[in-house]
Design a protein around this motif. Structure first.
Motif, PDB file in Angstrom:
ATOM      1  N   SER A  52       0.830  -1.205   0.000  1.00  0.00           N
ATOM      2  CA  SER A  52       0.000   0.000   0.000  1.00  0.00           C
ATOM      3  C   SER A  52       0.867   1.258   0.000  1.00  0.00           C
ATOM      4  N   THR A  56       1.157   4.022  -3.006  1.00  0.00           N
ATOM      5  CA  THR A  56       0.955   5.461  -2.791  1.00  0.00           C
ATOM      6  C   THR A  56       2.130   6.256  -3.317  1.00  0.00           C
ATOM      7  N   SER A  59       1.994   6.297  -7.067  1.00  0.00           N
ATOM      8  CA  SER A  59       0.905   7.179  -7.483  1.00  0.00           C
ATOM      9  C   SER A  59       1.320   8.649  -7.389  1.00  0.00           C
ATOM     10  N   ASP A  60       2.006   9.005  -6.298  1.00  0.00           N
ATOM     11  CA  ASP A  60       2.473  10.381  -6.131  1.00  0.00           C
ATOM     12  C   ASP A  60       3.498  10.748  -7.193  1.00  0.00           C
ATOM     13  N   THR A 261      -1.873   0.616 -10.357  1.00  0.00           N
ATOM     14  CA  THR A 261      -2.611   0.365  -9.116  1.00  0.00           C
ATOM     15  C   THR A 261      -3.300  -0.991  -9.163  1.00  0.00           C
TER      16      THR A 261
END
Length: 393
Positions: A52, A56, A59-60, A261
């Protein structure tokens, strides 16, 4: 009614006390049973939390790299292999598009002061590229509209080229040669630059003897309108290529991020499933211990039933013991899982964030394992015949 409630809680307290006593009476066996559950919960929490955190972080990174932009890749057809200057002006007029930069990539030989290197990555862009990449230039100037329109032979060099050819020198205004063509160095790129050298895209097309652009990045007024701009862009591109199929593709960072994702979620589910096997093994360990305990305590069970203990009360005692073993493993697993997650996230450079869902899953799973695998031995104990149980003493 009150009498029955008091009896229930009294019996519950007595069962808890006896369960604790029996657990500590068999320390090694209890420890090994708890260890199996603890390892399973630790693995589940550590894997889910770490994945997770990595998700993240990725994704950032995608958001920072590609927020508010679309990449247009052109495969073209026999008549029209790419986009010309007129097509680029048409794309600029699409609602929501605030600017664009064509991208032309090539590999070139780099010569300066008698030194030569081959395989230098050269990227051709427009002046608007530096509007969005404002901090890309470390020293000197950026490309401007005049450089693009006039196809000027000017370039910006990266840190690696700087150290190789101009160590301890100021390269600004010096002449270098790319594929034998003289270029003037006008700027130095910072270490984040993806290419060794950047030149005007019109100059890059000229070097490649090309007239069409096959890659364009469109910059949007807001990251939230990528879908609406894509819907407006598609009919424009279809018209440019006479509605032929497979002549272009539109890529958004959002689409790449969603794909990444999904892959990470699948990996997380797969790894959590593998880690859950340890919990099942731990559950089998609980069942084995409780079955052994039932066998060892046959006379005790027979005596309790002879004194009036009900089958449900006997079953409750063994279920509570099983549940306590699994929850001890679950709580320890949560603590070690959090610590292991912190270590793994730190090693991967990801930002640690506790996944409460993973904690709930780990504890809930361990509780379920205790009840499910403890039920059969508890039922066996509750069904023992008191006379046969006392006779076996």
């Amino acid at each position: 009614m009150i009498k029955y409630i008091r009896r229930f809680f009294s019996m519950l307290a007595e069962n808890i006390r006896m369960s604790i006593s029996n657990i500590f009476a068999n320390r090694l066996r209890s420890f090994l049973t708890v260890l199996g559950i603890m390892i399973g919960v630790t693995a589940v929490i550590a894997l889910i939390t770490t994945i997770s955190a990595v998700s993240t972080s990725i994704s950032d990174s995608f958001t920072s790299m590609g927020a508010g932009q679309l990449t247009l890749s052109i495969s073209g057809n026999d008549i029209k292999p790419g986009l010309n200057a007129e097509n680029l002006e048409t794309l600029k007029k699409i609602e929501g598009v605030v600017g664009l930069t064509p991208s032309v990539s090539l590999s070139a030989s780099f010569v300066c002061a008698g030194e030569r290197d081959t395989g230098i990555s050269v990227k051709g862009v427009s002046d608007y590229y530096f509007v969005r990449e404002d901090d890309l230039v470390k020293r000197g100037r950026k490309l401007n509209q005049f450089d693009v329109d006039r196809k000027n032979a000017v370039c910006l060099i990266g840190e690696e080229v700087l150290e190789t050819f101009f160590y301890g020198e100021n390269p600004i205004e010096k002449t270098v040669y790319l594929n034998g063509i003289a270029f003037k160095v006008v700027g130095i790129l910072n270490e984040d630059a993806a290419s060794d050298v950047i030149i005007p895209y019109t100059t890059a097309l000229k070097m490649n003897s090309e007239a069409f652009v096959t890659s364009v990045t469109l910059y949007l007024s807001s990251p939230d309108i990528s879908k609406s701009v894509t819907e407006k862009l598609e009919p424009v591109m279809d018209a440019m290529f006479s509605f032929e199929e497979d002549t272009y593709s539109i890529v958004t960072m959002e689409a790449i991020e969603n794909t990444m994702t999904e892959l990470l979620d699948m990996m997380s589910a797969l790894l959590a499933g593998i880690a859950s096997i340890a919990l099942i093994v731990g559950g089998i360990g609980i069942m084995n211990m409780m079955l052994t305990s039932v066998t060892e305590r046959t006379s005790e069970i027979g005596l309790k039933k002879a004194l009036g203990a009900r089958p449900g009360e006997i079953q409750m005692q063994f279920l509570i013991e099983s549940f306590m073993l699994s929850m001890m493993g679950g709580v320890l697993g949560v603590l070690f899982g959090i610590i292991l997650s912190m270590v793994m996230c730190n090693a991967m450079g990801a930002s640690f964030s506790l996944s409460y869902g993973a904690v709930v899953l780990g504890v809930g799973f361990s509780a379920a394992v205790g009840i499910l695998f403890g039920w059969s031995p508890a039922r066996k104990a509750s069904k023992l015949n008191p006379i046969d149980a006392l006779r076996s003493a």
